[in-house]
Design a protein around this motif. Structure first.
Motif, PDB file in Angstrom:
ATOM      1  N   HIS C  88       0.670  -1.262   0.026  1.00 35.64           N
ATOM      2  CA  HIS C  88      -0.149   0.096   0.076  1.00 35.64           C
ATOM      3  C   HIS C  88       0.843   1.302   0.101  1.00 35.64           C
ATOM      4  O   HIS C  88       1.839   1.283   0.473  1.00 35.64           O
ATOM      5  N   VAL C  89       0.255   2.490  -0.423  1.00 39.12           N
ATOM      6  CA  VAL C  89       1.092   3.718  -0.576  1.00 39.12           C
ATOM      7  C   VAL C  89       0.805   4.180   0.821  1.00 39.12           C
ATOM      8  O   VAL C  89      -0.178   4.313   1.392  1.00 39.12           O
ATOM      9  N   VAL C  90       2.026   4.758   1.612  1.00 41.60           N
ATOM     10  CA  VAL C  90       2.108   5.160   2.643  1.00 41.60           C
ATOM     11  C   VAL C  90       2.522   6.484   2.849  1.00 41.60           C
ATOM     12  O   VAL C  90       2.241   7.559   3.740  1.00 41.60           O
ATOM     13  N   ALA C  97       0.535   9.002   5.287  1.00 36.02           N
ATOM     14  CA  ALA C  97      -0.535   8.288   5.578  1.00 36.02           C
ATOM     15  C   ALA C  97      -0.522   7.857   7.127  1.00 36.02           C
ATOM     16  O   ALA C  97       0.414   7.687   7.744  1.00 36.02           O
ATOM     17  N   CYS C 116      -3.954   3.722  -0.978  1.00 38.90           N
ATOM     18  CA  CYS C 116      -3.679   4.114   0.430  1.00 38.90           C
ATOM     19  C   CYS C 116      -4.700   3.606   1.446  1.00 38.90           C
ATOM     20  O   CYS C 116      -5.965   3.713   1.102  1.00 38.90           O
ATOM     21  N   ALA C 122      -5.342   9.476   1.494  1.00 42.68           N
ATOM     22  CA  ALA C 122      -5.559   9.173   0.065  1.00 42.68           C
ATOM     23  C   ALA C 122      -6.167  10.418  -1.059  1.00 42.68           C
ATOM     24  O   ALA C 122      -5.629  10.626  -1.792  1.00 42.68           O
TER      25      ALA C 122
END
Lengths: 301, 301, 301, 301
Positions: C88-90, C97, C116, C122
Motif C-alpha cells: 500500500h502507499v504510505v 498516511a 492508500c 488518500a
C-alpha cells in the motif's frame, strides 16, 4: 519477438516462438495411461503427479529446437573469433565410418541423408535404418562434434571445467547415454606412453601436439587443439513393435504399440543439436574467459 | 574448522584443512619450464600466465580430497534416506571384470588392492599395473558406480537433468575422458526392441523393469531403478619414461623424465572420488526435489 | 503458452505473452537521439551501442508485467501455506498516511485510486498527483509491503539472506531508489534499548515480540513476525515540462518535452509490483528452506 | 593459504584464515538458552534446531572479516581501472555531518575515530557514542559509500541490475536495515523537474550531469557519475542494560544483561565493510561487463 532491434541484438533477451504446425495430438492419446518403455513418461508422472502426453511433452526431441536457435546465435558469435563447429554421424548400429579429414568431412556431411562424412558407410547406414523402419524398430548410433579455432585457456577449474560443461549439456540431449572427449573409453585400454600428446614447437614457433588424444582438453581447459567429443545416441524408444508396459488407470500389465511419425534413427537430427549445444558452451566460456566483451557483441554480430 | 557444533551441523559452511605432510616440492622443480605431456600445465600457463607447479597444482589428484570430504557428508545424508553408493573397478587395460551381483560386489571390493569385485580379474589387473610400473609407464581403466535406493523423480529437466549433472561432475574428475549411463556406448549398436526397459507390476504392485539398460535414468530423471554410471580413466600422464616436450624458457624442444611418486594406475583411488561426487549430486537433487528438508538435516545426521 | 496442463502446473516452465495493444511508437520517436533525463536511455546506448527507444524499451514500467505474472503464481503457492502479502502507499510527496491496522488496511486499499489505507490522506494524495499532472510534472512516494504468516527461519546466511534478497528485487523495480526493512533509516537515530524487540512467551506459549522494529527479519532470517519493507519511488522521470538534454546525432546540447501517456505518480501501480516480487522471493525461500516440496506443488495449487 | 604464487594470483581460489585470538567464550555462555533481543540467535535455533552461541556465531560482526579480505583484492583490481571507493559516517543518532567535498573527505576520514569527513560533527558523534556507552546502551547511524571512476554501462538488466546487486550485499551486512542510492527516500518527496539529472556536453565533449540525484545509476546501470549509496545501521543489539527475553530451557520469561566487549556504535567499523562489499560488486560487474579480462588479472594486479 524481442532482443533484436534494427537487425542487431539490443541487450534484451532474444525470444522467439516456433509453432508446431503438424502435431497430431491423437497420435499420443494412447499413451495417456500407458507409459512408453524407454521414455520419461513415468518419471514425469512420479515426479510431478501429472504428465502432458501431447507430443510426448518434454520427452520429445521437439524441445531441442530451442537449443538449435540458441546455438545459431552462439555460432554467429564464435564465427567472429574464427571458431567453427561441425557434427557428423560416425556410427549407426555396427556400421562405422572410416576417418575422413576435416575439409572432406565438411564437404560430405550434407551430401547424404545420415550426415556421415564417409559416403560409402553413409549408404550402408541408410539401408540399415530403413530396414529397421520396416521392422517397426529403431537403431542407435554415435555422433562426433569437432570445434576448430578454439583458443587455449577456456574452462574454469575446478567446477566450471570445459569438458565437464560439455559433458553436461551433451548428456542432457534426449536419448544420449554416453559422452567421450578425445580418445574417451579407448584411453582406458591404453598406456600413457601410447596416448600422451607430446609437445613441440611448430614452424611458426607455436606449441603444438602431433596427436590429439586429449580431444583438445587437458586439466579441464582447452589447449588450442580441436575440441573433439562423441556421444552415444540410443535407438528412438518409440517403436510400433509390441512392447510390455503397465496401465496406470487399471493398475495392471498391458502392451503398447506406438503409432505416429517416429524416426527409426535420430542420429542425423542429433547432429544439429550437438553442434548447437557445443557452440553455446564454447560461446559462454569465450565470454567467461574474457576473450569477448559482451558489451561489444552487437557490434561484432 | 567450522560448521560443526556439539557433533551436529549448525547451518554454517563446513570447513576443513588437510595439510599435505609428505609433499616433496623438489620432485616438481624439473617441470617448472617443461610442461608435462597429458597434463594441464601448459593450459594453466596460457590461461593465467602463471602456474604453481609445486605438487602439480590443480592438476594433481590431491585436489580431489575435497570431493571426498564433501561426499562423506553427502553419504551420511543419503543414508538417512536408504540410499547407498559403491564404486568399483570393472576394467584395467584390456582386462575386464565379469559381472558380480551387488551383494558380492560390496563384499569383494575391499578384499583386493584394485577395488575390483571380480577377485580373479583383480589378480590379473594388479599384475598388469605392476608390470607397467616396471616399465616406468602407466595404464588406464574403467570405474563403475552404482547407487541403490534412489527414489523416482530426481532431476530437473531441461537444464538440471540428473544424467547431465552426473556427467558434468564425473567428467570433471582429473583424468576422466568418458562417461556412460546404463548401457552407454553399447546402446549405439542396439535396437529399441533389444534395449527398451519394459514395465510391469511386481508382486508388491510396484512398477518395475526387469532390465536396467537405462541405468536408472529416463528423460533426465531417476526412475527408481539403480543409478549406474561408468567412467573412462586415462593412464596417469606422469611417467618416468622419456617424453618429448618444450622448454618454455629456452623456447626450444626438449625431453622430460618425470620423477616423483606417481601411481601407475589411479583407477583404484578414483573409486573413492566417483563414489563421493555421485553422492554429492544425488544429495543435492534429493534436496532440490524436496525429498529432504535442509532445515532438518542436522536432526537426521 | 506452456507449463499448465488440465489446469495444473506440469513441471515445465510457465510461459505467457502479453501483447501491448495500445502502444503508440510515434510517442517515442522524439527520444531516438535525445536521452531522457532520469531514464536509462543513455546507459543502454553506452552499454550496448544500441537502444530500442520504442515504448521506452526495458526502461518502461511495462516490463514489470512479467513480475506480476510470476507473483500471481507465487501468491497461489504461498496461500497454501497461510502466507498473504499486501502493498500500500504510505506517502506521496510530503503527504504521509497515518497508521492503519492490518484488517482495515486490507479493506481500504481498493477503496481509493492511490492504494492508500488512510482514506483521508488518500484524498489529499490524489489531489497532489492531479495538480502535478496539471503542471506537466510528476511526484514520488513510498510503498510499504507487509507479509503475514511467514514462518521463522527463511533466509540463507551469509549470501542468501532474506533481507538481502528482498532488497535486491525491490531495488530492481524501475524508479525505486531506496529500500527499508522494519524501522529502516529511523533506526539510525535510535538506541538499542529503544528499538530492540524484546521476547516473551504469549498465551499459547509461542515466543513473540510486542514490537516489530526489525520488520520480521533478524540475522538475515525471518523471525515469525510480519515481514515489513518500504521502498522509495522517485517521480516518473518522463514529464512534458521542458528539460535540458543532448542530441546524440548532432553532438550538441538541446531540450526535450516528453509527450505521450505518462503517470504523474507510479506509486499506486508499483504496489502490484512490490507485492509480486516479495511473493516471488518468499516462495523461493519457502522452497529453499524445505517448507514446501516442489514435487508436490501441482497438487497444492 | 592458496591462490597466491610468487606474489601473483594463480587462478586458484584465494584462501586465508584469521584466528580469533582474543575471543572469550565465557562471555557468551549466558546467552546459551536466552536469545538476545535484536539478534538472530532465535532464528538460528528455529531454522537449524541448533545454534553456536560462542562469539555470537554468524550473528557477530566478526564474520565480515571475509568481506574485507575479498574487498581488499577487489580494490586492487578496480585500482587498475582508475576506480576508487571510500565509505564514511554521515550520521550518528541525530547528529548529521555537513557536506564535505570528495578530496577533503578523503583527507579527514582517518583524522577521527568515527570515520566522519566533517571534523566538528565527528567530535559530537564521539561524545554521543561515549555517553551511550556510559549508559550501557548503543546508538545507530548512517554510512555513505562513494565510488568514483566507474565507467557507464555496468549492470545487467533485468535481474542483475547494479543497484539491485549493491542493495543485496549492503542489506546483508549485519545490522543494516536500509539502503539508498543517490537521493533515496528524499526522492519520494520530490518532483521530476526538481530531481531529474539533466544532460549536457562538458568542455571535453563528454556527456555529464550537473546534479547526481540518481547516485550514478539509471535503469539499473551505471551512468558514469559517482556511485553513491547510504545504509542505515541499527544500534548494536548487544547492550548491558537489562532486557526482557525468554529462557528456552525453562520455557519461561526472563531477563538478560549482556556482558562482554560490545561496540556502543559499529558505524565506524561498518565503513570498512561497506567499502569492501561495494568493491566486490563493482569488480564483479567490471568482469561481467567485459571491461576486464579475468585471464589477464594476474598480470594487472
Amino acid at each position: 519477438m524481442s532482443g533484436i532491434f534494427e537487425g542487431k541484438t539490443d541487450g534484451t533477451p532474444i525470444a522467439g516462438i516456433v509453432y508446431n504446425t503438424n502435431q497430431k495430438s491423437k497420435d499420443y492419446s494412447n499413451i495417456k495411461n500407458t507409459p512408453r518403455p524407454g521414455h520419461g513418461d513415468l518419471c514425469w508422472m512420479e515426479k510431478y503427479g501429472i504428465y502432458d502426453y501431447n507430443g510426448g511433452g518434454r520427452g520429445s526431441g521437439r524441445t531441442t529446437i530451442s537449443h538449435v536457435i540458441g546455438g545459431a546465435i552462439a555460432k554467429k558469435l564464435l564465427k567472429t573469433q574464427g571458431i567453427e563447429i561441425i557434427s557428423h554421424v560416425v556410427q549407426i548400429g555396427d556400421i562405422e565410418a572410416k576417418y575422413i579429414d576435416y575439409e572432406n568431412l565438411k564437404g560430405n556431411i550434407d551430401k547424404n541423408n545420415v550426415k556421415c562424412g564417409d559416403l560409402e558407410a553413409a549408404k550402408l547406414m541408410e539401408e540399415l535404418i530403413l530396414s529397421k523402419k520396416e521392422e517397426g524398430d529403431s537403431i542407435g548410433g554415435i555422433v562426433e562434434t569437432i570445434a576448430i579455432g578454439v583458443p587455449a585457456g577456456l574452462g574454469e577449474p575446478v567446477f566450471g571445467k570445459l569438458d565437464g560443461d560439455l559433458a553436461q549439456i551433451l548428456m542432457s540431449i534426449n536419448a544420449v547415454k554416453g559422452v567421450e572427449i578425445g580418445l574417451g573409453f579407448e584411453s582406458a585400454k591404453s598406456t600413457a606412453s601410447e596416448i600422451n600428446d607430446e609437445f613441440h614447437y611448430d614452424e611458426n614457433n607455436d606449441i603444438k601436439t602431433r596427436t590429439n588424444n586429449s580431444g583438445g582438453i587437458l586439466g579441464g581447459m582447452s589447449n588450442g587443439m580441436p575440441i573433439v567429443s562423441r556421444i552415444a545416441v540410443k535407438p528412438t524408444p518409440s517403436i510400433s513393435k509390441v512392447q510390455n508396459t503397465v496401465d496406470l488407470k487399471k493398475g495392471e500389465n498391458t502392451t503398447i504399440e506406438i503409432s505416429g511419425r517416429h524416426d527409426p534413427c535420430i542420429c542425423p537430427r542429433v547432429t544439429a543439436v550437438a553442434e548447437s549445444v557445443t557452440a553455446i558452451v564454447l560461446a559462454d566460456h569465450m565470454i567467461r574467459g574474457g576473450f569477448i566483451h559482451p558489451t561489444n557483441l552487437n557490434k561484432s554480430l
